[in-house]
Structures are given as C-alpha cells and as structure tokens.
Scaffold this motif. Structure first.
Motif, PDB file in Angstrom:
ATOM      1  N   LEU A 224       0.849  -1.191   0.000  1.00  0.00           N
ATOM      2  CA  LEU A 224       0.000   0.000   0.000  1.00  0.00           C
ATOM      3  C   LEU A 224       0.886   1.242   0.000  1.00  0.00           C
ATOM      4  O   LEU A 224       1.875   1.294   0.731  1.00  0.00           O
ATOM      5  N   ILE A 225       0.537   2.216  -0.817  1.00  0.00           N
ATOM      6  CA  ILE A 225       1.235   3.497  -0.763  1.00  0.00           C
ATOM      7  C   ILE A 225       0.437   4.398   0.183  1.00  0.00           C
ATOM      8  O   ILE A 225      -0.683   4.805  -0.125  1.00  0.00           O
ATOM      9  N   GLU A 226       0.996   4.663   1.346  1.00  0.00           N
ATOM     10  CA  GLU A 226       0.266   5.421   2.364  1.00  0.00           C
ATOM     11  C   GLU A 226       0.364   6.923   2.129  1.00  0.00           C
ATOM     12  O   GLU A 226      -0.523   7.681   2.530  1.00  0.00           O
ATOM     13  N   LYS A 227       1.441   7.364   1.482  1.00  0.00           N
ATOM     14  CA  LYS A 227       1.591   8.786   1.176  1.00  0.00           C
ATOM     15  C   LYS A 227       2.431   8.940  -0.082  1.00  0.00           C
ATOM     16  O   LYS A 227       3.445   8.265  -0.250  1.00  0.00           O
ATOM     17  N   PHE A 228       1.975   9.790  -0.991  1.00  0.00           N
ATOM     18  CA  PHE A 228       2.696  10.058  -2.245  1.00  0.00           C
ATOM     19  C   PHE A 228       2.681  11.574  -2.446  1.00  0.00           C
ATOM     20  O   PHE A 228       1.637  12.153  -2.728  1.00  0.00           O
ATOM     21  N   PHE A 238       5.862   6.882   0.638  1.00  0.00           N
ATOM     22  CA  PHE A 238       5.866   6.108   1.877  1.00  0.00           C
ATOM     23  C   PHE A 238       4.987   4.876   1.660  1.00  0.00           C
ATOM     24  O   PHE A 238       3.781   5.007   1.409  1.00  0.00           O
ATOM     25  N   ALA A 239       5.597   3.700   1.726  1.00  0.00           N
ATOM     26  CA  ALA A 239       4.902   2.456   1.385  1.00  0.00           C
ATOM     27  C   ALA A 239       4.849   1.503   2.572  1.00  0.00           C
ATOM     28  O   ALA A 239       5.762   1.479   3.407  1.00  0.00           O
ATOM     29  N   GLY A 276      11.298   9.642 -14.153  1.00  0.00           N
ATOM     30  CA  GLY A 276      12.175  10.664 -14.702  1.00  0.00           C
ATOM     31  C   GLY A 276      12.599  11.734 -13.708  1.00  0.00           C
ATOM     32  O   GLY A 276      12.766  12.891 -14.064  1.00  0.00           O
ATOM     33  N   GLY A 277      12.779  11.334 -12.437  1.00  0.00           N
ATOM     34  CA  GLY A 277      13.209  12.300 -11.416  1.00  0.00           C
ATOM     35  C   GLY A 277      13.587  11.594 -10.129  1.00  0.00           C
ATOM     36  O   GLY A 277      13.352  10.386  -9.971  1.00  0.00           O
ATOM     37  N   PRO A 278      14.160  12.331  -9.158  1.00  0.00           N
ATOM     38  CA  PRO A 278      14.586  11.715  -7.893  1.00  0.00           C
ATOM     39  C   PRO A 278      13.405  11.242  -7.048  1.00  0.00           C
ATOM     40  O   PRO A 278      12.324  11.836  -7.082  1.00  0.00           O
ATOM     41  N   VAL A 279      13.625  10.174  -6.296  1.00  0.00           N
ATOM     42  CA  VAL A 279      12.584   9.601  -5.438  1.00  0.00           C
ATOM     43  C   VAL A 279      13.138   9.374  -4.042  1.00  0.00           C
ATOM     44  O   VAL A 279      14.236   8.826  -3.873  1.00  0.00           O
ATOM     45  N   TYR A 280      12.408   9.822  -3.029  1.00  0.00           N
ATOM     46  CA  TYR A 280      12.697   9.481  -1.635  1.00  0.00           C
ATOM     47  C   TYR A 280      11.683   8.413  -1.247  1.00  0.00           C
ATOM     48  O   TYR A 280      10.470   8.635  -1.306  1.00  0.00           O
ATOM     49  N   LEU A 281      12.167   7.235  -0.856  1.00  0.00           N
ATOM     50  CA  LEU A 281      11.273   6.104  -0.586  1.00  0.00           C
ATOM     51  C   LEU A 281      11.500   5.546   0.813  1.00  0.00           C
ATOM     52  O   LEU A 281      12.634   5.254   1.202  1.00  0.00           O
ATOM     53  N   GLU A 282      10.418   5.412   1.568  1.00  0.00           N
ATOM     54  CA  GLU A 282      10.462   4.737   2.872  1.00  0.00           C
ATOM     55  C   GLU A 282       9.474   3.578   2.849  1.00  0.00           C
ATOM     56  O   GLU A 282       8.338   3.728   2.375  1.00  0.00           O
TER      57      GLU A 282
END
Length: 304
Positions: A224-228, A238-239, A276-282
């Motif tokens: 689940l993606i809790e916040k995008f 935030f997954a 096509g860009g930077p991603v911050y993933l938690e």
C-alpha cells in the motif's frame, strides 16, 4: 501518466482497440506487454499471479493505437477471496476486448492452459501466441505443437514469439492491427498507461519483493502506498508491505534489515527511471491477518 493527454487527431483508416493478454501464470504475459509498448508498466516475476490488476499499456503508431490489458494468470491453486477476485478480473476482461492474445509456452500445453482456453469467447478474435519460442530445444517439434494447439480453437492467427528477445513482435503487432476496429485514438500519442504513478510505485515495490524474497514470500502479501507527495521533480513515497504473520515480517526485513534495504534501494532506482526524477522512498512492513480472504478489505486495497 494516469490522465489521457490530448487525443490523436482522427485519421481515415486509423485503428484503435483493446487487446486482452490472457494465459495461465508464468507464460510471460507481462513481459510481452512491456516489450510491445516499449516501457515497463507491468511487473514481472517467476512467482504465479504477480499481476493482480488489469494493467493497461498503450502504444500509438501513425495508423493505430494498441491498448493492451495485462491480466492476472488464471489459476485454481488458491481458493481465497483474493484469488476469486483475480480470476473474475480475467473473465470480465475477455468479453469487453476487441482482440485477445492467448499466450502459452512453446512445447508446453497442460490442463491449466486448457482451463484458460475454455474461457475464451467465440465472439472476439483470438490470436494464439506461442511465447518463449527461443527456448524450444528442438525447433522441428514447434510446428506440430502449434498445429496441435491450433486445432483446439478457431484462432484468427498463430504467432510464435520470444517476448524477451523481441522475436516476431512486429509480426504479432501486424496481426493484431488487422483485427482492430477503425476508431479514433482514445489516448494521447505519448501516453503509455492509464495507471497513476502511485499505483505504479506500489507495483514496483511488490516486484522487488518477489525478486528478493522469492518462493519464501507468502502469496498473500501486498503493498500500500500510504503517502505520495511531489515537490517539484522530487517524489516522496511512503509504502507499507502487508503480511499476515510476524514470521513473514521478519522474513522480508531480513538479517539486520538487509533484505528490506535491498528491496527499497532497487525499487527506488526503478521508480526514478520510470518517473524521470529523484525519489525518496520509505518502506515499512505491517502485519494484518486475514486481509486476503476478506472481500471488503480487498476492495479497500484496490482489488476490483
């Protein structure tokens, strides 16, 4: 990516339609669609029923627009609500398509393939796609095998391909195009899917789970993606990975968090390439017992 851009202007003789890709699990349906449209919008894995939703992939040429629908692999191995929902997705897709690609493996036709074949409607043209033709050790056996399967149904065409090597995909596309109705384009020329970036992010994380946890991964795991959030070109995602037991949670996290770190790192790289860009993933792992056998819960998690 999720909103159709300005449609292609209508052209005399332009063809456009929906093409369902069906077959038992692990015959290469998602790989085939990704290769046909030239972009990765459907996740791939050796694990059965990696695809859990109708995934739409779009390719637009000067004279045609192909709207591919990748479906879950039809199977009877699991009888919970999740599996019943996935199988229903397959059957519903068949009747609403303009063309069906029935995908099997070269020199490998069994009861599971027959089960899907029995679902095919007579009212929609069906192309028999024999995938992984490059793996056939004895090429002389391939023709009689194709003839044997072709005799089981009134197919509009029979095309051996190798999706992974892009062998015969142009020929397959030509066969599809001649069966599509004359219609204006539904999507813009640069659209490759009707799915949102949020949805694609969850699918990428799920693919990495299958890759790095493999057969140990419980069938009933989802993401689940809790916040995008998006700030300029940066996406903050935030997954949550849902599992049914604490033992599953520790399996995914791995020794000192090493496995979850690898899943997160590889998922982030794929997202950056696609978006096509930077991603911050938690990513977190959460235990939620019985989610896969609860129909109301399945709808809440996006299963049709």
């Amino acid at each position: 990516m999720n909103t159709p851009s300005t449609p292609v202007p209508p052209t005399a003789g332009f063809r456009c339609g929906y093409i369902a890709i069906v077959g038992r699990p692990n015959v290469g349906k998602s790989t085939l669609m990704n290769m046909l449209i030239g972009a990765k919008v459907s996740i791939t894995s050796r694990k059965a029923q990696t695809t859990r939703h109708r995934i739409t992939g779009i390719q637009t040429l000067d004279d045609a627009q192909f709207i591919y629908i990748d479906t879950p692999g039809f199977q009877t191995r699991h009888s919970n609500a999740l599996n019943k929902t996935l199988n229903k997705t397959v059957t519903n897709t068949l009747d609403s398509s303009d063309v069906i690609l029935y995908v099997i493996e070269a020199n490998n036709f069994g009861p599971a393939d027959q089960q899907v074949l029995d679902l095919l409607p007579k009212s929609v043209p069906v192309i028999l796609v024999i995938n992984k033709a490059d793996r056939a050790k004895d090429k002389a056996v391939l023709l009689p095998f194709a003839q044997q399967v072709a005799a089981k149904f009134d197919f509009a065409a029979v095309v051996p391909v190798s999706a992974k090597l892009r062998f015969q995909l142009d020929g397959l596309q030509n066969e599809i195009k001649r069966l599509l109705p004359e219609n204006d384009a539904v999507f813009g020329p640069d659209d490759i899917t009707d799915r949102s970036e949020k949805f694609l992010a969850s699918e990428i994380v799920r693919e990495k789970l299958f890759r790095f946890v493999g057969d140990e991964l419980p069938y009933t795991s989802t993401v689940l993606i809790e916040k995008f959030e998006q700030e300029g070109n940066l996406r903050r995602i935030f997954a949550a990975i849902l599992v049914e037991r604490d033992t599953h949670k520790s399996m995914i996290i791995g020794n000192k968090g090493a496995r979850l770190k690898e899943v997160s790192s590889q998922a982030r790289l794929d997202m950056e390439k696609l978006f096509g860009g930077p991603v911050y993933l938690e990513i977190w792992v959460k235990v939620k017992s019985g989610w896969a056998d609860n129909e109301a819960g399945l709808r809440a998690y996006g299963y049709e």
